[in-house]
Design a protein around this motif. Structure first.
Motif, short mmCIF file in Angstrom:
data_model
loop_
_atom_site.label_atom_id
_atom_site.label_comp_id
_atom_site.label_asym_id
_atom_site.label_seq_id
_atom_site.Cartn_x
_atom_site.Cartn_y
_atom_site.Cartn_z
N TYR A 168 6.93 3.10 1.24
CA TYR A 168 5.58 2.81 0.76
C TYR A 168 5.08 1.41 1.10
O TYR A 168 3.88 1.16 1.12
CB TYR A 168 5.51 2.99 -0.77
CG TYR A 168 6.61 2.26 -1.51
CD1 TYR A 168 6.53 0.89 -1.78
CD2 TYR A 168 7.73 2.95 -1.96
CE1 TYR A 168 7.54 0.23 -2.46
CE2 TYR A 168 8.74 2.29 -2.65
CZ TYR A 168 8.64 0.95 -2.90
OH TYR A 168 9.65 0.29 -3.57
N LYS A 169 5.96 0.47 1.37
CA LYS A 169 5.55 -0.93 1.54
C LYS A 169 4.61 -1.11 2.73
O LYS A 169 3.57 -1.79 2.63
CB LYS A 169 6.78 -1.82 1.69
CG LYS A 169 6.46 -3.31 1.80
CD LYS A 169 7.73 -4.15 1.77
CE LYS A 169 7.42 -5.62 1.89
NZ LYS A 169 8.64 -6.46 1.79
N ARG A 170 4.96 -0.51 3.86
CA ARG A 170 4.13 -0.66 5.05
C ARG A 170 2.73 -0.09 4.82
O ARG A 170 1.73 -0.66 5.26
CB ARG A 170 4.79 0.04 6.24
CG ARG A 170 4.07 -0.16 7.56
CD ARG A 170 4.80 0.55 8.69
NE ARG A 170 6.16 0.03 8.85
CZ ARG A 170 7.06 0.54 9.68
NH1 ARG A 170 6.73 1.59 10.43
NH2 ARG A 170 8.26 0.02 9.77
N ILE A 171 2.66 1.04 4.10
CA ILE A 171 1.37 1.65 3.81
C ILE A 171 0.52 0.72 2.95
O ILE A 171 -0.69 0.56 3.16
CB ILE A 171 1.57 3.01 3.11
CG1 ILE A 171 2.21 4.01 4.09
CG2 ILE A 171 0.25 3.56 2.57
CD1 ILE A 171 2.59 5.33 3.46
N ALA A 172 1.17 0.08 1.96
CA ALA A 172 0.45 -0.85 1.08
C ALA A 172 -0.10 -2.03 1.87
O ALA A 172 -1.24 -2.47 1.66
CB ALA A 172 1.36 -1.33 -0.03
N ILE A 173 0.70 -2.57 2.78
CA ILE A 173 0.27 -3.73 3.58
C ILE A 173 -0.92 -3.36 4.46
O ILE A 173 -1.91 -4.10 4.54
CB ILE A 173 1.46 -4.25 4.43
CG1 ILE A 173 2.50 -4.90 3.53
CG2 ILE A 173 0.97 -5.24 5.49
CD1 ILE A 173 3.79 -5.28 4.24
N ILE A 174 -0.82 -2.21 5.13
CA ILE A 174 -1.92 -1.78 6.00
C ILE A 174 -3.19 -1.55 5.18
O ILE A 174 -4.29 -1.97 5.57
CB ILE A 174 -1.52 -0.49 6.76
CG1 ILE A 174 -0.38 -0.79 7.74
CG2 ILE A 174 -2.73 0.08 7.50
CD1 ILE A 174 0.20 0.45 8.39
N GLY A 175 -3.04 -0.90 4.02
CA GLY A 175 -4.19 -0.63 3.17
C GLY A 175 -4.89 -1.90 2.71
O GLY A 175 -6.12 -2.01 2.79
N LEU A 176 -4.12 -2.88 2.25
CA LEU A 176 -4.72 -4.13 1.77
C LEU A 176 -5.37 -4.90 2.92
O LEU A 176 -6.43 -5.53 2.74
CB LEU A 176 -3.66 -4.99 1.08
CG LEU A 176 -3.45 -4.67 -0.40
CD1 LEU A 176 -2.17 -5.30 -0.92
CD2 LEU A 176 -4.64 -5.14 -1.23
N ALA A 177 -4.75 -4.88 4.09
CA ALA A 177 -5.34 -5.57 5.25
C ALA A 177 -6.70 -4.97 5.60
O ALA A 177 -7.66 -5.71 5.88
CB ALA A 177 -4.39 -5.48 6.45
N ILE A 178 -6.80 -3.65 5.56
CA ILE A 178 -8.08 -3.00 5.85
C ILE A 178 -9.10 -3.31 4.77
O ILE A 178 -10.30 -3.52 5.05
CB ILE A 178 -7.87 -1.48 6.00
CG1 ILE A 178 -6.97 -1.17 7.20
CG2 ILE A 178 -9.22 -0.76 6.16
CD1 ILE A 178 -6.59 0.28 7.33
N MET A 179 -8.66 -3.39 3.50
CA MET A 179 -9.58 -3.75 2.41
C MET A 179 -10.15 -5.15 2.62
O MET A 179 -11.33 -5.39 2.35
CB MET A 179 -8.84 -3.67 1.07
CG MET A 179 -8.56 -2.25 0.60
SD MET A 179 -7.48 -2.20 -0.87
CE MET A 179 -8.59 -2.86 -2.12
N VAL A 180 -9.31 -6.08 3.07
CA VAL A 180 -9.79 -7.44 3.34
C VAL A 180 -10.88 -7.43 4.41
O VAL A 180 -11.92 -8.09 4.28
CB VAL A 180 -8.61 -8.35 3.78
CG1 VAL A 180 -9.13 -9.68 4.31
CG2 VAL A 180 -7.64 -8.58 2.64
N ILE A 181 -10.64 -6.64 5.47
CA ILE A 181 -11.64 -6.54 6.55
C ILE A 181 -12.96 -5.97 6.00
O ILE A 181 -14.05 -6.48 6.28
CB ILE A 181 -11.11 -5.67 7.70
CG1 ILE A 181 -9.90 -6.36 8.36
CG2 ILE A 181 -12.20 -5.42 8.74
CD1 ILE A 181 -9.16 -5.47 9.35
N GLY A 182 -12.85 -4.91 5.20
CA GLY A 182 -14.05 -4.29 4.64
C GLY A 182 -14.84 -5.24 3.75
O GLY A 182 -16.07 -5.33 3.84
#
Length: 548
Positions: A329-343
């Motif tokens: 799950y960790k990699r998914i969380a990192i990718i998700g938060l990175a995309i949220m920052v961009i948004g």
């Protein structure tokens, strides 16, 4: 309940999802409609309180019910939550002023907190951690679907019907959800030799309430250094010290301090707090931009924010399936938060509807990936006997983050507006009412209020009724208000992006332990299930449990 047949689990999950959807749709339908409702009732200064009181009462209910549901079972609490939510919704639709609306929204918040705490914990009761990823994704999809339907419907109602129906339209669904939980959800006997931590519950409440009041009032109603705000923080600190002293001595604490010795629980909750502070604090003010700055009606405002919800539905389902398939799950969380920052960063630069829609799509994709993970990490890191209180702690930190975030972002917005209006006036682009005829100035002063921007039909009606010599001055005032609101909201979104960056960095320090697969088939007998779960369960690649 992990021992139940898969068919029975599915039946129970249908009932849980019905209750969750009832709560979620009633929350999302209000979001887009609220600016217009506030414009009708008056009380722009108390706008944040309509949101804050809901989060405040739901936060308190969440953490108190977490431990109690471990003792008495989930069923009586989720039923109570549905009833409280229905009463609050019914009364909110009868509100005659902003203060009644705030009161009734508080009752709704109590019901929502109870529903959410028991619903997410029940998933932990029913399924092994490895399977929870899939169901967490499905539950997030329920929120996403409610977010798709709710805003557009809320906007349509305030544009074409009386605003009261925003609160009343889904009351029949509450009755259906109540009946489904009553008939489908199994009853769990109270655990023996469990005492209730009344004093701990009291002082936890006395810690949360003044703290949230201080954050809500600081910078708006009172200065940060005023006696009122300092006094509230002092009360918070005193209650917190007493609460910690009580929790270290009672046999069955409402919020066991031992939970926070587990590094995974602690860092997951901190990430959840920061993530919700940035996300909720910024997104709650998105309707202000769409309706106030861009001049979009509430109906079309819902369509503008809809892509975020659609993105969340898609990616939350995908992330849930990936977590269940891989146990990671960790990699998914990192990718998700990175995309949220961009948004959120794109939101800072919003100046057209197309850019707004793009930011919503990007943010929704990230939200669907990242949000379900951190409740799952907490549930996976604790023993079954602490499942309810651990899940409640996760919900507590998220709610606190959201509430504090909304309050702080409200301060950022109001401060930004004041400064920008002063700057516009100093530059000569604004309307200096002191230089106008006193009678004219008095008439225009009533319209020099950002609240005017949230009710476009009324704004057009007022402008049409003004004499020709005031039309240009009035238009100039409205343009100044829009510019100031846009500037202040850009600051809000930038602050939200900064907080999400902090959450992203912390995620790199989250220790990942493979998700337990639990027992297969029908599972052991009820009395054996807990004992089995306490044994070292099968894990991927032979790794052993870790407590962080």
């Amino acid at each position: 309940m992990e021992h139940l047949s898969y068919k029975r689990k599915i039946t129970i999950m249908i009932a849980i999802i019905a209750a969750m959807f009832f709560s979620a749709i009633n929350q999302t339908i209000v979001g887009t409609a609220l600016p217009r409702i506030i414009a009708k009732l008056g009380g722009m200064d108390y706008y944040t309180w309509v949101i804050t009181i809901y989060l405040l009462t739901s936060t308190i209910a969440t953490v108190l019910v977490g431990k109690l549901s471990d003792i008495y079972g989930r069923k009586p609490f989720i039923l109570t939550g549905i009833v409280l939510f229905m009463i609050g919704a019914l009364m909110a639709g009868t509100s005659a002023d902003i203060f009644q609306l705030i009161t009734y929204r508080g009752i709704q918040g109590l019901g929502a907190g109870i529903i959410m705490a028991t619903a997410f914990t029940a998933v932990g009761d029913l399924f092994a951690p490895r399977e929870r990823g899939k169901w967490s994704g499905i539950m997030m999809s329920v929120f996403g679907f409610a977010s798709v339907v709710g805003p557009a419907l809320g906007g349509y109602i305030v544009d074409h019907l009386e605003w009261h129906w925003v609160f009343w339209i889904f009351l029949p669904l509450g009755i259906v959800a109540f009946i489904m939980i009553l008939t489908m959800f199994p009853k769990v006997e109270r655990k023996p030799a469990e005492s209730i931590d009344y004093f701990g519950s009291l002082f936890l409440t006395l810690t949360i309430v003044p703290m949230l009041l201080a954050f809500s009032w600081a910078g708006t109603k009172y200065a940060w250094g005023s006696p009122q705000i300092v006094g509230l923080f002092a009360c918070t600190l005193a209650a917190l010290v007493i609460f910690l002293w009580i929790e270290s001595r009672v046999n069955s604490p409402v919020l066991p301090l031992s939970l926070f010795k587990n590094g995974i629980v602690t860092i997951s909750n901190v990430i959840g707090f920061i993530m919700n502070a940035g996300m909720m604090g910024a997104l709650m003010y998105t309707p202000f931009f769409v309706q106030g700055v861009m001049g979009i009606s509430p109906t079309y405002s819902g369509y503008v924010t809809m892509p975020m919800s659609i993105g969340m539905v898609v990616t939350s389902s995908i992330s849930g399936q990936l977590i269940t398939k891989t146990g990671k799950y960790k990699r998914i969380a990192i990718i998700g938060l990175a995309i949220m920052v961009i948004g959120m960063t794109i939101m800072h630069y919003m100046n057209t509807i197309s850019v707004t829609v793009l930011s919503m799509v990007v943010f929704g994709f990230g939200l669907g990936l990242g949000m379900p993970v951190f409740s799952l990490t907490v549930q996976n890191a604790v023993s079954p006997k602490d499942l309810g209180v651990a899940t409640a702690s996760s919900q507590l930190f998220r709610s606190l983050g959201g509430t504090i975030g909304i309050a702080v972002m409200g301060t950022v917005m109001s401060t930004g507006m004041t400064n920008k209006l002063q700057e516009i006036l100093a530059s000569g682009r604004g309307v200096d009412l002191s230089k106008l005829d006193p009678k004219v100035a008095e008439k225009l002063a009533a319209f020099h209020n950002p609240q005017m921007l949230l009710d476009q039909p009324k704004l057009a009606q007022i402008q049409a009724a003004l004499p020709p010599e005031l039309q240009t001055v009035f238009s100039q005032m409205i343009d100044s208000l829009r510019e100031a609101l846009s500037y202040s909201l850009a600051n809000v979104f930038l602050a939200g992006a900064a907080l999400l960056v902090v959450a992203l960095v912390l995620t790199f320090f989250l220790k990942e332990i493979p998700l337990r697969t639990g027992s297969g088939g029908q599972g052991p007998k009820p009395q054996e299930a807990a004992e089995t779960d306490r044994e070292p369960a099968p894990r991927l690649r032979g790794k052993q449990p870790a407590n962080g």
